[in-house]
Enzyme design. Structure first.
Site, short mmCIF file in Angstrom:
data_model
loop_
_atom_site.label_atom_id
_atom_site.label_comp_id
_atom_site.label_asym_id
_atom_site.label_seq_id
_atom_site.Cartn_x
_atom_site.Cartn_y
_atom_site.Cartn_z
N CYS A 86 2.38 3.61 -17.19
CA CYS A 86 1.48 3.48 -18.32
C CYS A 86 0.07 3.91 -17.92
CB CYS A 86 1.40 2.07 -18.87
SG CYS A 86 2.96 1.35 -19.31
N ARG A 108 1.75 9.21 -15.64
CA ARG A 108 1.94 7.79 -15.33
C ARG A 108 2.95 7.12 -16.26
NH1 ARG A 108 -1.65 4.11 -13.11
NH2 ARG A 108 -2.21 5.07 -11.18
N TRP A 166 5.13 3.58 -20.53
CA TRP A 166 6.42 3.62 -19.84
C TRP A 166 7.06 2.27 -20.13
CZ3 TRP A 166 9.08 1.09 -15.88
CH2 TRP A 166 10.07 1.82 -15.21
N GLU A 183 15.78 13.14 -8.09
CA GLU A 183 14.81 12.66 -9.09
C GLU A 183 14.33 13.75 -10.05
OE1 GLU A 183 11.17 10.96 -7.53
OE2 GLU A 183 11.14 12.40 -5.90
C1 F6R Z 1 9.22 9.95 -5.12
C2 F6R Z 1 8.03 9.15 -5.30
C3 F6R Z 1 8.16 7.68 -5.18
C4 F6R Z 1 6.91 7.07 -4.53
C5 F6R Z 1 7.02 5.54 -4.53
C6 F6R Z 1 5.88 4.90 -3.79
O1 F6R Z 1 8.95 11.31 -5.22
O2 F6R Z 1 6.96 9.65 -5.58
O3 F6R Z 1 9.31 7.34 -4.48
O4 F6R Z 1 6.80 7.56 -3.23
O5 F6R Z 1 7.06 5.08 -5.85
O6 F6R Z 1 4.66 5.22 -4.38
P1 F6R Z 1 3.28 5.03 -3.61
O7 F6R Z 1 3.28 5.95 -2.45
O8 F6R Z 1 2.23 5.37 -4.63
O9 F6R Z 1 3.24 3.59 -3.18
#
Ligand code: F6R
Length: 608
Positions: free
Chosen positions: A2, A27, A74, A488
């Site tokens: 979101c 987001r 979201w 993904e």
């Molecule tokens: C995959 C991806 C997610 C993030 C995960 C952690 O491509 O982007 O798996 O790596 O949600 O996010 P952060 O690094 O922001 O804590």
């Protein structure tokens, strides 16, 4: 997840809010809405789907008003629909509120409100906020929000306007990011600086349990207990063009191509070649304890977790520190028992991932020291850890993380070299590491120059429904990361395995329709990997190898070869991951997927 954007100023709010929403779309993007206020009149519009749907709806409408709030959603409570999209309002339509996070006691509050005559129209927890604020309003919107904060449990970043408080936006935060932008012709608030950088680079971070009254020329912050807060304005380093495509068809491809520069930025000013050491100013506040540390736990999620897994091998090679790597969402449910002077290192691009935040809070309770490796300056993790290292990678907009992964590997290597030089690492080894790190951007460029070749391989195999990724030691986490990237964004089923595990089960899957991507640079695992590749070959599985330039042996076994230039064993992962990112990207493109906004996903997962 979101996105929130708000504006109060001299200009028309509609285009500013729409522009901000577009910057936040990564987001969350299943519905969107905005409310613009003009005196006591508030116009509210919502649409299901991407921001473009909202834009189509209001493009030709003259919406007067120089203040307003906007949201991209979201879904958590209630399916994506116009009714459930934000802003939510009370039945008299006095209050309009947008909200990120989850109100945990919403059911009890809703029942109470219904008993006292409120009628609800949506399935959202957010609507409870609108009703409560409406009831708590007694001439001051700020006080109504303050009172509401004491009644709700859970997490929120919220913004609210009221018919009887024109020219005011009140924002509040508990556990979900909110940043105020201080502009020349008005002020802003958003869940992410990306929404505001076009208008201002001067920001104030709101802390948990604080609220702010924002008007055209004033920002006043206070706590939920009504204590006034003075906080300095900070400058953000992001440029508006960082959040633009600049000719690339997708942010993901742009960010893959930014990796040489991202690696360079992670090292800038941090290398000291003659001493074979790195300089990391951000960890100096805890340096005395850190240099004695012999036990660390890396906590992270998703791609950041995979970076941590590579980091463990790097630390084993360069330091005397025992490293465990934990998935943050599992870590907090473990029985935590740390040896003295244990450092928890939270690795997070956004710095807002709820699971990682919860993990570090639990670790702090158990007496561990906390470090962060974070990209977003001023984010929750950066503020809740004692010290840390920023990636300085600029915004990552594509939902699938790419450039940050490489940046995290660079930072973990810098940290390991620094600590290792105070432990077992010789000057020669330190100098070798620093030299190899400085060459990394050029080597990354060499890998990127194979883009067309990788695209051709993707074209040949994108119709295969199942893929296997194999690696060993440093390359095992790359196999995991590669499988995550492919699934993904292309929705193809993929598995990442340590190649030695094949014979314990997964080998049963091998058949001519299932490509195996073998990550096999010339490192200490090379011979073992070659035997594992043989096993796949004997079962007629197609093999795509990611191998070191000039490797002739692999060409006899593999159907396709993608080359990476030679480097130190522990730096190979920063190179071998790039062909995997490109393979995933092109498969998704051939399958016509929405690459930057894959289904069901959102950047920055701020709910547990
Ligand atoms: C995959 C991806 C997610 C993030 C995960 C952690 O491509 O982007 O798996 O790596 O949600 O996010 P952060 O690094 O922001 O804590």
């Amino acid at each position: 997840m979101c996105g929130i954007v708000c504006y109060v100023g001299k200009q028309k709010a509609k285009p500013i809010l729409l522009e901000g929403l577009k910057r936040l779309e990564y987001r969350g993007y299943d519905s969107a809405g905005l409310a613009v206020q003009n005196g006591p009149h508030i116009d509210c519009f919502k649409a299901v789907g991407k921001i473009i749907e909202l834009e189509k709806k209001i493009n030709d409408l003259e919406i007067e008003g120089a203040s307003g709030i906007a949201h991209t959603r979201w879904a958590t409570h209630g399916e994506p629909s116009e009714i459930n999209a934000h802003p939510q309002t009370d039945q008299e339509e006095n209050v309009f509120v947008i909200h990120n996070g989850i109100i945990e006691n919403f059911y009890i509050l809703k029942r109470k409100l219904e008993k006292s005559g409120a009628t609800f129209s949506s399935e959202t927890d957010t609507e409870v906020l609108a009703h409560l604020i409406a009831r708590n309003f007694d001439g001051s919107l700020q006080e109504a929000v303050r009172k509401t904060m004491t009644q709700v449990e859970g997490t929120f970043g919220l913004a609210v306007i009221h018919r009887e408080a024109p020219g005011e936006v009140v924002v509040a935060r508990r556990g979900s990011p909110l940043i105020i932008g201080v502009g020349k012709d008005g002020n802003f608030a958003a869940s992410d600086v990306a929404a505001m950088v076009r208008y201002t680079n001067e920001v104030i971070h709101l802390n948990d349990n604080e609220l702010a009254l924002i008007t055209e020329d004033q920002v006043s912050i206070s706590t939920a207990q009504a204590k006034a807060v003075t906080r300095a304005i900070e400058k953000v380093e992001w440029q508006p063009e960082d959040a633009e495509l600049n000719g690339f068809p997708h942010f993901m491809l742009k960010e893959i191509y930014e990796q040489p520069e991202t690696a360079r930025n992670a090292m800038r000013g941090r290398l000291e070649l003659s001493e074979g050491v790195s300089k990391l100013g951000g960890i100096m506040p805890v340096w005395d304890q850190l240099k004695e540390c012999r036990h660390m736990v890396f906590v992270a999620c998703g791609t950041s977790y995979h970076a941590g897994c590579v980091g463990r091998y790097i630390f084993e090679r360069l330091t005397e520190i025992d490293v465990e790597v934990e998935i943050a969402s599992e870590f907090r449910y473990r029985k935590l028992n740390f040896p003295p002077n244990t450092f928890i290192v939270a690795i997070s691009q956004s710095g807002e991932t709820a699971d990682t935040l919860a993990a570090i809070r639990e670790a702090r309770r158990k007496g561990a020291r906390l470090l962060g490796i974070v990209n977003v300056v001023g984010s929750s993790i950066s503020r809740e850890t004692e010290a840390g290292i920023y990636n300085h990678a600029g915004p990552e907009i594509g939902v699938a993380s790419t450039k940050i992964f490489v940046s995290q590997l660079v930072i973990l290597t810098l940290l390991a070299v620094l600590l290792g030089r105070h432990q077992k690492l010789s000057l020669t080894e330190g100098v070798e590491a620093i030299k190899a790190l400085s060459n990394l951007p050029d080597l990354l460029r060499r890998v990127l120059s194979q883009d067309n070749h990788i695209q051709a391989i993707a074209e040949k195999y994108y119709c295969c429904n199942n893929w296997l990724f194999l690696g060993r030691k440093y390359e095992y986490p790359i196999a995991l990361e590669a499988a995550l990237k492919l699934k993904e964004i292309s929705y193809i089923h993929a598995e990442g395995y340590p190649a030695g595990e094949m014979k314990h089960g997964p080998i049963a899957l091998i058949n001519p329709d299932m490509p195996t991507v073998a990550i096999v640079p010339q490192d200490s695992m090379y011979e073992k990997m070659m035997s594992n590749i043989q096993e796949v070959k004997s079962r007629r599985g197609p093999i795509i190898a990611i191998a070191t330039e000039g490797d002739r042996k692999i060409r006899e076994l593999a159907d396709e070869v993608i080359e990476v230039p030679p480097t130190l064993e522990y730096l190979y992962p920063a190179l071998t991951v790039v062909p995997c990112q490109l393979l995933a990207y092109y498969c998704a493109r051939f399958l016509n997927r929405d690459i930057d906004k894959p289904r069901n996903l959102a950047k920055s997962v701020t709910v547990e």
